[in-house]
Design a protein around this motif. Structure first.
Motif, PDB file in Angstrom:
ATOM      1  N   GLN A 267     -21.464  -8.337   5.604  1.00 35.83           N
ATOM      2  CA  GLN A 267     -20.950  -8.014   7.065  1.00 35.83           C
ATOM      3  C   GLN A 267     -19.772  -8.720   7.037  1.00 35.83           C
ATOM      4  O   GLN A 267     -18.816  -7.994   7.811  1.00 35.83           O
ATOM      5  CB  GLN A 267     -21.823  -8.221   8.147  1.00 35.83           C
ATOM      6  N   GLU A 268     -19.297  -9.651   6.705  1.00 33.40           N
ATOM      7  CA  GLU A 268     -18.251 -10.561   6.497  1.00 33.40           C
ATOM      8  C   GLU A 268     -17.022  -9.886   5.771  1.00 33.40           C
ATOM      9  O   GLU A 268     -17.337  -9.515   4.766  1.00 33.40           O
ATOM     10  CB  GLU A 268     -18.245 -12.013   6.275  1.00 33.40           C
ATOM     11  N   LYS A 269     -15.882  -9.478   6.325  1.00 31.99           N
ATOM     12  CA  LYS A 269     -14.999  -8.629   5.524  1.00 31.99           C
ATOM     13  C   LYS A 269     -14.541  -9.293   4.166  1.00 31.99           C
ATOM     14  O   LYS A 269     -14.447  -8.621   3.141  1.00 31.99           O
ATOM     15  CB  LYS A 269     -13.529  -8.568   6.335  1.00 31.99           C
ATOM     16  N   ARG A 270     -14.239 -10.527   4.187  1.00 29.99           N
ATOM     17  CA  ARG A 270     -13.834 -11.311   3.046  1.00 29.99           C
ATOM     18  C   ARG A 270     -14.992 -11.093   1.889  1.00 29.99           C
ATOM     19  O   ARG A 270     -14.615 -10.929   0.638  1.00 29.99           O
ATOM     20  CB  ARG A 270     -13.328 -12.648   3.229  1.00 29.99           C
ATOM     21  N   ALA A 271     -16.041 -11.473   2.286  1.00 26.11           N
ATOM     22  CA  ALA A 271     -17.350 -11.149   1.221  1.00 26.11           C
ATOM     23  C   ALA A 271     -17.667 -10.012   0.988  1.00 26.11           C
ATOM     24  O   ALA A 271     -17.812  -9.725  -0.207  1.00 26.11           O
ATOM     25  CB  ALA A 271     -18.569 -11.883   2.123  1.00 26.11           C
ATOM     26  N   ARG A 272     -17.385  -8.933   1.691  1.00 23.34           N
ATOM     27  CA  ARG A 272     -17.637  -7.778   1.323  1.00 23.34           C
ATOM     28  C   ARG A 272     -16.470  -7.250   0.278  1.00 23.34           C
ATOM     29  O   ARG A 272     -16.787  -6.667  -0.501  1.00 23.34           O
ATOM     30  CB  ARG A 272     -17.361  -6.656   2.730  1.00 23.34           C
ATOM     31  N   ALA A 273     -15.205  -7.634   0.498  1.00 20.91           N
ATOM     32  CA  ALA A 273     -14.157  -7.337  -0.410  1.00 20.91           C
ATOM     33  C   ALA A 273     -14.679  -7.758  -1.772  1.00 20.91           C
ATOM     34  O   ALA A 273     -14.469  -7.114  -2.891  1.00 20.91           O
ATOM     35  CB  ALA A 273     -12.776  -7.676  -0.020  1.00 20.91           C
ATOM     36  N   TRP A 274     -14.969  -9.027  -1.700  1.00 18.87           N
ATOM     37  CA  TRP A 274     -15.371  -9.656  -3.033  1.00 18.87           C
ATOM     38  C   TRP A 274     -16.483  -9.092  -3.781  1.00 18.87           C
ATOM     39  O   TRP A 274     -16.450  -8.652  -4.799  1.00 18.87           O
ATOM     40  CB  TRP A 274     -15.462 -11.164  -2.709  1.00 18.87           C
ATOM     41  N   ALA A 275     -17.505  -8.798  -2.977  1.00 13.03           N
ATOM     42  CA  ALA A 275     -18.789  -8.149  -3.423  1.00 13.03           C
ATOM     43  C   ALA A 275     -18.535  -6.690  -4.014  1.00 13.03           C
ATOM     44  O   ALA A 275     -19.066  -6.362  -5.189  1.00 13.03           O
ATOM     45  CB  ALA A 275     -19.723  -8.051  -2.419  1.00 13.03           C
ATOM     46  N   ARG A 276     -17.504  -6.273  -3.322  1.00 15.00           N
ATOM     47  CA  ARG A 276     -17.180  -4.669  -3.835  1.00 15.00           C
ATOM     48  C   ARG A 276     -16.251  -4.918  -5.308  1.00 15.00           C
ATOM     49  O   ARG A 276     -16.560  -4.217  -6.251  1.00 15.00           O
ATOM     50  CB  ARG A 276     -16.334  -4.064  -2.941  1.00 15.00           C
ATOM     51  N   SER A 277     -15.567  -5.785  -5.187  1.00 10.30           N
ATOM     52  CA  SER A 277     -14.690  -6.033  -6.329  1.00 10.30           C
ATOM     53  C   SER A 277     -15.577  -6.421  -7.689  1.00 10.30           C
ATOM     54  O   SER A 277     -15.299  -6.063  -8.744  1.00 10.30           O
ATOM     55  CB  SER A 277     -13.596  -7.083  -6.192  1.00 10.30           C
ATOM     56  N   ALA A 278     -16.591  -7.393  -7.243  1.00 11.87           N
ATOM     57  CA  ALA A 278     -17.282  -7.940  -8.391  1.00 11.87           C
ATOM     58  C   ALA A 278     -18.127  -6.754  -8.923  1.00 11.87           C
ATOM     59  O   ALA A 278     -18.554  -6.996 -10.126  1.00 11.87           O
ATOM     60  CB  ALA A 278     -18.046  -9.171  -7.853  1.00 11.87           C
ATOM     61  N   SER A 279     -18.711  -6.085  -8.018  1.00 10.90           N
ATOM     62  CA  SER A 279     -19.802  -4.837  -8.543  1.00 10.90           C
ATOM     63  C   SER A 279     -18.871  -3.784  -9.233  1.00 10.90           C
ATOM     64  O   SER A 279     -19.417  -3.364 -10.516  1.00 10.90           O
ATOM     65  CB  SER A 279     -19.968  -4.196  -7.084  1.00 10.90           C
ATOM     66  N   ALA A 280     -17.677  -3.640  -8.846  1.00 13.46           N
ATOM     67  CA  ALA A 280     -16.891  -2.667  -9.635  1.00 13.46           C
ATOM     68  C   ALA A 280     -16.541  -3.265 -11.022  1.00 13.46           C
ATOM     69  O   ALA A 280     -16.528  -2.479 -12.084  1.00 13.46           O
ATOM     70  CB  ALA A 280     -15.351  -2.294  -8.876  1.00 13.46           C
ATOM     71  N   GLU A 281     -16.197  -4.522 -11.111  1.00 15.37           N
ATOM     72  CA  GLU A 281     -16.145  -5.112 -12.452  1.00 15.37           C
ATOM     73  C   GLU A 281     -17.235  -5.110 -13.417  1.00 15.37           C
ATOM     74  O   GLU A 281     -17.246  -4.749 -14.349  1.00 15.37           O
ATOM     75  CB  GLU A 281     -15.699  -6.684 -12.211  1.00 15.37           C
ATOM     76  N   MET A 282     -18.489  -5.357 -12.752  1.00 13.38           N
ATOM     77  CA  MET A 282     -19.541  -5.284 -13.516  1.00 13.38           C
ATOM     78  C   MET A 282     -19.866  -3.555 -14.057  1.00 13.38           C
ATOM     79  O   MET A 282     -20.010  -3.315 -14.889  1.00 13.38           O
ATOM     80  CB  MET A 282     -20.792  -5.536 -12.806  1.00 13.38           C
ATOM     81  N   HIS A 283     -19.487  -2.655 -13.167  1.00  9.52           N
ATOM     82  CA  HIS A 283     -19.662  -1.228 -13.303  1.00  9.52           C
ATOM     83  C   HIS A 283     -18.784  -0.723 -14.400  1.00  9.52           C
ATOM     84  O   HIS A 283     -19.301  -0.005 -15.229  1.00  9.52           O
ATOM     85  CB  HIS A 283     -19.208  -0.424 -12.005  1.00  9.52           C
ATOM     86  N   SER A 284     -17.604  -1.484 -14.590  1.00 10.55           N
ATOM     87  CA  SER A 284     -16.664  -0.913 -15.681  1.00 10.55           C
ATOM     88  C   SER A 284     -16.318  -2.024 -16.711  1.00 10.55           C
ATOM     89  O   SER A 284     -15.752  -1.508 -17.716  1.00 10.55           O
ATOM     90  CB  SER A 284     -15.358  -0.463 -14.963  1.00 10.55           C
ATOM     91  N   GLY A 285     -16.894  -3.069 -16.728  1.00  2.98           N
ATOM     92  CA  GLY A 285     -16.726  -4.084 -17.640  1.00  2.98           C
ATOM     93  C   GLY A 285     -17.989  -4.820 -18.365  1.00  2.98           C
ATOM     94  O   GLY A 285     -18.942  -4.176 -18.437  1.00  2.98           O
TER      95      GLY A 285
END
Length: 209
Positions: free
Chosen positions: A85-103
Protein backbone atom coordinates in the motif's frame (compact mmCIF):
# COMPACT_ATOMS: atom_id res chain seq x y z
CA UNK A 1 -15.26 -15.52 -10.16
CA UNK A 2 -11.89 -15.72 -11.88
CA UNK A 3 -10.83 -18.86 -13.72
CA UNK A 4 -7.08 -19.47 -13.73
CA UNK A 5 -5.61 -21.81 -16.32
CA UNK A 6 -2.34 -23.39 -15.28
CA UNK A 7 -0.09 -26.28 -16.31
CA UNK A 8 1.79 -28.96 -14.35
CA UNK A 9 2.47 -27.84 -10.80
CA UNK A 10 5.74 -29.73 -10.75
CA UNK A 11 7.19 -27.75 -13.65
CA UNK A 12 5.26 -24.55 -14.36
CA UNK A 13 6.90 -21.73 -12.45
CA UNK A 14 4.84 -19.17 -14.37
CA UNK A 15 1.60 -20.84 -13.26
CA UNK A 16 2.69 -20.80 -9.63
CA UNK A 17 3.01 -17.03 -9.45
CA UNK A 18 -0.64 -15.93 -9.84
CA UNK A 19 -1.90 -19.15 -8.23
CA UNK A 20 0.03 -18.62 -4.98
CA UNK A 21 -0.91 -14.94 -4.97
CA UNK A 22 -4.63 -15.60 -5.25
CA UNK A 23 -4.54 -18.47 -2.75
CA UNK A 24 -2.52 -16.65 -0.12
CA UNK A 25 -4.59 -13.46 -0.36
CA UNK A 26 -7.83 -15.47 -0.25
CA UNK A 27 -9.01 -14.13 -3.60
CA UNK A 28 -11.64 -16.56 -4.98
CA UNK A 29 -10.87 -18.36 -8.23
CA UNK A 30 -11.47 -21.62 -10.02
CA UNK A 31 -8.42 -23.62 -11.09
CA UNK A 32 -8.25 -25.28 -14.51
CA UNK A 33 -5.17 -27.49 -14.93
CA UNK A 34 -4.08 -28.48 -18.44
CA UNK A 35 -1.01 -30.74 -18.56
CA UNK A 36 1.96 -30.15 -20.82
CA UNK A 37 2.30 -32.52 -23.74
CA UNK A 38 4.93 -35.16 -22.96
CA UNK A 39 7.98 -34.53 -25.08
CA UNK A 40 6.45 -31.98 -27.46
CA UNK A 41 5.08 -28.47 -27.64
CA UNK A 42 1.84 -27.69 -25.81
CA UNK A 43 1.28 -24.45 -27.72
CA UNK A 44 -1.61 -25.63 -29.90
CA UNK A 45 -3.31 -27.32 -26.95
CA UNK A 46 -3.10 -24.19 -24.79
CA UNK A 47 -4.35 -21.96 -27.62
CA UNK A 48 -7.85 -23.27 -26.86
CA UNK A 49 -7.93 -21.04 -23.77
CA UNK A 50 -4.87 -18.76 -24.02
CA UNK A 51 -4.30 -16.29 -26.89
CA UNK A 52 -0.53 -16.73 -26.55
CA UNK A 53 -0.65 -20.50 -26.30
CA UNK A 54 1.08 -20.18 -22.94
CA UNK A 55 0.14 -20.44 -19.26
CA UNK A 56 -0.97 -18.94 -16.99
CA UNK A 57 -4.14 -17.41 -18.36
CA UNK A 58 -6.90 -15.72 -16.36
CA UNK A 59 -10.52 -15.58 -17.51
CA UNK A 60 -12.90 -13.10 -15.90
CA UNK A 61 -16.27 -13.34 -17.61
CA UNK A 62 -15.71 -12.11 -21.15
CA UNK A 63 -12.22 -10.79 -20.33
CA UNK A 64 -9.11 -12.91 -20.89
CA UNK A 65 -5.75 -11.87 -19.44
CA UNK A 66 -2.55 -13.73 -20.20
CA UNK A 67 1.02 -13.44 -18.84
CA UNK A 68 1.68 -13.68 -15.11
CA UNK A 69 2.57 -10.02 -14.59
CA UNK A 70 -0.46 -8.79 -16.53
CA UNK A 71 -2.66 -11.11 -14.46
CA UNK A 72 -1.33 -9.67 -11.21
CA UNK A 73 -1.89 -6.11 -12.40
CA UNK A 74 -5.42 -6.95 -13.56
CA UNK A 75 -6.34 -8.55 -10.24
CA UNK A 76 -4.83 -5.58 -8.37
CA UNK A 77 -7.43 -3.28 -9.90
CA UNK A 78 -10.08 -5.06 -7.85
CA UNK A 79 -7.88 -6.24 -4.96
CA UNK A 80 -5.30 -3.53 -4.14
CA UNK A 81 -3.66 -5.74 -1.50
CA UNK A 82 -1.91 -7.48 -4.39
CA UNK A 83 0.77 -4.75 -4.10
CA UNK A 84 2.11 -2.96 -1.01
CA UNK A 85 0.00 0.00 0.00
CA UNK A 86 2.91 2.37 0.62
CA UNK A 87 4.04 4.05 -2.63
CA UNK A 88 7.78 3.50 -2.21
CA UNK A 89 7.34 -0.17 -1.32
CA UNK A 90 4.91 -0.62 -4.20
CA UNK A 91 7.39 0.88 -6.69
CA UNK A 92 10.18 -1.37 -5.43
CA UNK A 93 7.93 -4.44 -5.50
CA UNK A 94 6.87 -3.77 -9.08
CA UNK A 95 10.48 -3.24 -10.15
CA UNK A 96 11.68 -6.41 -8.43
CA UNK A 97 8.81 -8.40 -9.92
CA UNK A 98 9.57 -7.11 -13.41
CA UNK A 99 13.24 -8.01 -12.95
CA UNK A 100 12.24 -11.57 -12.08
CA UNK A 101 9.81 -11.62 -14.98
CA UNK A 102 12.49 -10.76 -17.56
CA UNK A 103 15.77 -11.71 -15.93
CA UNK A 104 17.68 -14.35 -13.96
CA UNK A 105 18.20 -16.39 -17.12
CA UNK A 106 20.98 -18.59 -15.77
CA UNK A 107 18.83 -19.54 -12.78
CA UNK A 108 15.92 -20.40 -15.09
CA UNK A 109 18.01 -22.37 -17.57
CA UNK A 110 20.32 -24.23 -15.21
CA UNK A 111 17.75 -24.86 -12.50
CA UNK A 112 14.39 -25.40 -14.24
CA UNK A 113 11.56 -25.76 -11.77
CA UNK A 114 11.10 -29.35 -10.66
CA UNK A 115 9.32 -29.35 -7.31
CA UNK A 116 10.03 -33.05 -6.82
CA UNK A 117 13.80 -32.60 -7.11
CA UNK A 118 15.93 -33.13 -4.00
CA UNK A 119 19.56 -33.16 -5.14
CA UNK A 120 22.34 -30.56 -5.16
CA UNK A 121 23.41 -28.98 -8.41
CA UNK A 122 26.76 -30.43 -9.47
CA UNK A 123 28.29 -27.16 -10.72
CA UNK A 124 27.52 -23.51 -9.97
CA UNK A 125 28.46 -21.66 -13.14
CA UNK A 126 29.73 -18.05 -12.98
CA UNK A 127 26.49 -16.91 -14.62
CA UNK A 128 24.38 -18.70 -12.05
CA UNK A 129 26.49 -17.32 -9.21
CA UNK A 130 25.96 -13.83 -10.63
CA UNK A 131 22.19 -14.45 -10.51
CA UNK A 132 22.40 -15.67 -6.91
CA UNK A 133 24.49 -12.66 -5.93
CA UNK A 134 21.94 -10.32 -7.49
CA UNK A 135 19.11 -12.17 -5.77
CA UNK A 136 20.74 -11.73 -2.38
CA UNK A 137 21.48 -8.05 -3.05
CA UNK A 138 17.92 -7.37 -4.19
CA UNK A 139 16.28 -9.11 -1.27
CA UNK A 140 18.61 -7.38 1.18
CA UNK A 141 17.43 -4.06 -0.23
CA UNK A 142 13.82 -5.02 0.33
CA UNK A 143 14.30 -6.27 3.87
CA UNK A 144 16.34 -3.23 4.90
CA UNK A 145 14.00 -0.72 3.29
CA UNK A 146 10.67 -2.18 4.37
CA UNK A 147 11.40 -4.20 7.49
CA UNK A 148 10.28 -7.69 6.39
CA UNK A 149 9.41 -10.41 7.05
CA UNK A 150 8.20 -10.42 3.41
CA UNK A 151 10.16 -8.88 0.59
CA UNK A 152 8.30 -5.55 0.58
CA UNK A 153 7.13 -5.33 4.17
CA UNK A 154 4.99 -7.15 6.68
CA UNK A 155 2.43 -8.52 4.21
CA UNK A 156 2.73 -11.13 1.47
CA UNK A 157 2.31 -9.39 -1.90
CA UNK A 158 2.87 -10.00 -5.60
CA UNK A 159 6.64 -9.61 -5.32
CA UNK A 160 6.76 -12.60 -2.98
CA UNK A 161 4.60 -14.54 -5.42
CA UNK A 162 6.97 -13.73 -8.25
CA UNK A 163 9.90 -15.18 -6.35
CA UNK A 164 7.98 -18.20 -5.02
CA UNK A 165 9.39 -20.51 -7.75
CA UNK A 166 12.88 -19.45 -6.65
CA UNK A 167 12.14 -20.94 -3.23
CA UNK A 168 11.50 -24.34 -4.79
CA UNK A 169 14.68 -24.01 -6.85
CA UNK A 170 16.88 -23.03 -3.91
CA UNK A 171 15.45 -25.85 -1.81
CA UNK A 172 15.46 -28.54 -4.49
CA UNK A 173 18.85 -27.78 -6.04
CA UNK A 174 20.35 -26.89 -2.63
CA UNK A 175 21.76 -23.66 -3.99
CA UNK A 176 24.32 -21.74 -1.90
CA UNK A 177 22.61 -18.65 -0.46
CA UNK A 178 23.01 -16.63 2.71
CA UNK A 179 20.93 -16.99 5.87
CA UNK A 180 18.70 -14.04 4.98
CA UNK A 181 17.59 -15.78 1.79
CA UNK A 182 17.24 -19.12 3.54
CA UNK A 183 14.92 -17.59 6.13
CA UNK A 184 12.62 -16.19 3.44
CA UNK A 185 12.67 -19.52 1.59
CA UNK A 186 11.75 -21.35 4.80
CA UNK A 187 8.98 -18.82 5.48
CA UNK A 188 7.31 -19.09 2.09
CA UNK A 189 7.63 -22.87 1.91
CA UNK A 190 5.62 -23.15 5.14
CA UNK A 191 2.65 -21.26 3.66
CA UNK A 192 -0.36 -23.62 3.44
CA UNK A 193 -0.78 -22.77 -0.24
CA UNK A 194 2.86 -23.60 -1.04
CA UNK A 195 2.52 -26.89 0.83
CA UNK A 196 -0.66 -27.68 -1.13
CA UNK A 197 1.04 -26.86 -4.44
CA UNK A 198 3.98 -29.14 -3.60
CA UNK A 199 1.76 -32.02 -2.49
CA UNK A 200 -0.27 -31.79 -5.70
CA UNK A 201 2.88 -31.60 -7.82
CA UNK A 202 4.18 -34.86 -6.41
CA UNK A 203 1.03 -36.65 -7.60
CA UNK A 204 1.46 -35.55 -11.21
CA UNK A 205 2.88 -37.73 -14.01
CA UNK A 206 6.55 -37.27 -14.82
CA UNK A 207 7.43 -35.59 -18.09
CA UNK A 208 10.32 -36.76 -20.27
CA UNK A 209 12.14 -33.68 -21.56
Amino acid sequence: MYTLWIANKNYSSWSLRPWILLKTLNIPFEENLCFFENGKSSHDKFRHFSPSGLVPCLVDGQQTVWDSLAICEYVAEEFPQVWPQEKRARAWARSASAEMHSGFMALRQQCPMDVSRQAPLAVISPELQDNLNRLQQLWQEGFEAFGGPWLAGNEFTAVDAFYAPVAFRIYGYQLPVNNMVKQWVDRILTLPAMKAWREASLEEPHIEH
